[in-house]
Scaffold this motif. Structure first.
Motif, PDB file in Angstrom:
ATOM      1  N   SER A  11       0.855  -1.191   0.000  1.00  0.00           N
ATOM      2  CA  SER A  11       0.000   0.000   0.000  1.00  0.00           C
ATOM      3  C   SER A  11       0.887   1.236   0.000  1.00  0.00           C
ATOM      4  O   SER A  11       2.067   1.165   0.342  1.00  0.00           O
ATOM      5  CB  SER A  11      -0.893   0.025   1.238  1.00  0.00           C
ATOM      6  N   TRP A  44      -3.674  -2.504  -4.318  1.00  0.00           N
ATOM      7  CA  TRP A  44      -4.123  -1.325  -3.577  1.00  0.00           C
ATOM      8  C   TRP A  44      -4.499  -0.196  -4.516  1.00  0.00           C
ATOM      9  O   TRP A  44      -3.869   0.007  -5.550  1.00  0.00           O
ATOM     10  CB  TRP A  44      -3.014  -0.811  -2.672  1.00  0.00           C
ATOM     11  N   ASP A  91      -4.753   5.764  -3.539  1.00  0.00           N
ATOM     12  CA  ASP A  91      -4.972   6.532  -2.308  1.00  0.00           C
ATOM     13  C   ASP A  91      -4.888   5.659  -1.049  1.00  0.00           C
ATOM     14  O   ASP A  91      -4.997   6.155   0.064  1.00  0.00           O
ATOM     15  CB  ASP A  91      -6.297   7.290  -2.355  1.00  0.00           C
ATOM     16  N   ARG A 105      -6.993   3.545   0.179  1.00  0.00           N
ATOM     17  CA  ARG A 105      -8.244   3.359   0.918  1.00  0.00           C
ATOM     18  C   ARG A 105      -8.988   2.074   0.573  1.00  0.00           C
ATOM     19  O   ARG A 105      -9.846   1.634   1.325  1.00  0.00           O
ATOM     20  CB  ARG A 105      -9.153   4.559   0.692  1.00  0.00           C
ATOM     21  N   ARG A 106      -8.648   1.474  -0.582  1.00  0.00           N
ATOM     22  CA  ARG A 106      -9.360   0.272  -1.024  1.00  0.00           C
ATOM     23  C   ARG A 106      -8.395  -0.711  -1.672  1.00  0.00           C
ATOM     24  O   ARG A 106      -7.311  -0.346  -2.110  1.00  0.00           O
ATOM     25  CB  ARG A 106     -10.448   0.650  -2.029  1.00  0.00           C
ATOM     26  N   GLN A 135     -13.018  -2.055   1.143  1.00  0.00           N
ATOM     27  CA  GLN A 135     -12.408  -0.920   1.833  1.00  0.00           C
ATOM     28  C   GLN A 135     -11.351  -1.436   2.804  1.00  0.00           C
ATOM     29  O   GLN A 135     -11.542  -2.475   3.453  1.00  0.00           O
ATOM     30  CB  GLN A 135     -13.464  -0.122   2.597  1.00  0.00           C
ATOM     31  N   ASP A 192     -10.646  -0.445   5.622  1.00  0.00           N
ATOM     32  CA  ASP A 192     -11.138  -0.482   7.007  1.00  0.00           C
ATOM     33  C   ASP A 192     -12.172  -1.597   7.222  1.00  0.00           C
ATOM     34  O   ASP A 192     -12.763  -1.694   8.281  1.00  0.00           O
ATOM     35  CB  ASP A 192     -11.716   0.875   7.407  1.00  0.00           C
ATOM     36  N   SER A 239      -7.847   6.794  -8.266  1.00  0.00           N
ATOM     37  CA  SER A 239      -8.516   5.750  -7.476  1.00  0.00           C
ATOM     38  C   SER A 239     -10.021   5.662  -7.706  1.00  0.00           C
ATOM     39  O   SER A 239     -10.726   5.002  -6.949  1.00  0.00           O
ATOM     40  CB  SER A 239      -8.263   5.928  -5.963  1.00  0.00           C
ATOM     41  N   ASN A 292     -15.980   2.850  -6.565  1.00  0.00           N
ATOM     42  CA  ASN A 292     -16.484   3.236  -5.249  1.00  0.00           C
ATOM     43  C   ASN A 292     -17.870   2.700  -4.914  1.00  0.00           C
ATOM     44  O   ASN A 292     -18.421   3.034  -3.879  1.00  0.00           O
ATOM     45  CB  ASN A 292     -16.485   4.752  -5.116  1.00  0.00           C
TER      46      ASN A 292
END
Length: 144
Positions: free
Chosen positions: A21, A58, A61, A63-64, A85, A87, A109, A127
């Motif tokens: 990442s 990755w 950014d 984030r995903r 995601q 997270d 992204s 997204n």
């Protein structure tokens, strides 16, 4: 997986398809699961499970993650293209692909590009769940 500074990274034995990442986390596949871990070996997280997962990559950014999941009932295009995601809050499917190559993120992204069966390059927003659209014929997808 090994880190020159830290030796073997805990939790990564028998892993495959490592991907770095932008923030120095590593995504990898182990067994039927997709994991991330910090370089120190701390923060091991399972992000996804499946019959067979492959080729995590990755987003720029960080984030995903996009990855491929075996969906054998789909014939030649048996690999689902998924996004999760970092997270672990959400994951969604955005299309079908061949096993040969991992999806490629747009520099911002916001989109993913990949090859499906019959040499078609597909693109979809990254997204949200969406329908991929045919872009052009070709192979070796790249945003350049």
């Amino acid at each position: 997986l090994r880190s020159g500074r830290h030796g073997r990274i805990r939790g990564t034995a028998r892993s495959a398809d490592p991907s770095w990442s932008p923030s120095a986390e590593i995504a990898f596949v182990r067994g039927n699961d997709l994991f991330t871990v910090r370089l120190t070996g701390r923060g091991l997280k399972r992000l996804a499970q499946g019959k067979r997962l492959a080729r995590p990559v990755w987003s720029p950014d960080g984030r995903r993650l996009a990855y491929l999941a075996d969906e054998s009932t789909m014939g030649e295009n048996r690999w689902g293209v998924w996004v999760v995601q970092a997270d672990r809050r959400r994951r969604w499917r955005i299309g079908r692909a061949t096993e040969g190559r991992q999806p490629v993120w747009s520099p911002d992204s916001k989109q993913l590009l990949w090859e499906n069966f019959l040499g078609r390059l597909m693109v979809a927003p990254s997204n949200r769940p969406s329908r991929a659209r045919f872009l052009t014929r070709g192979s070796n997808p790249d945003w350049r």
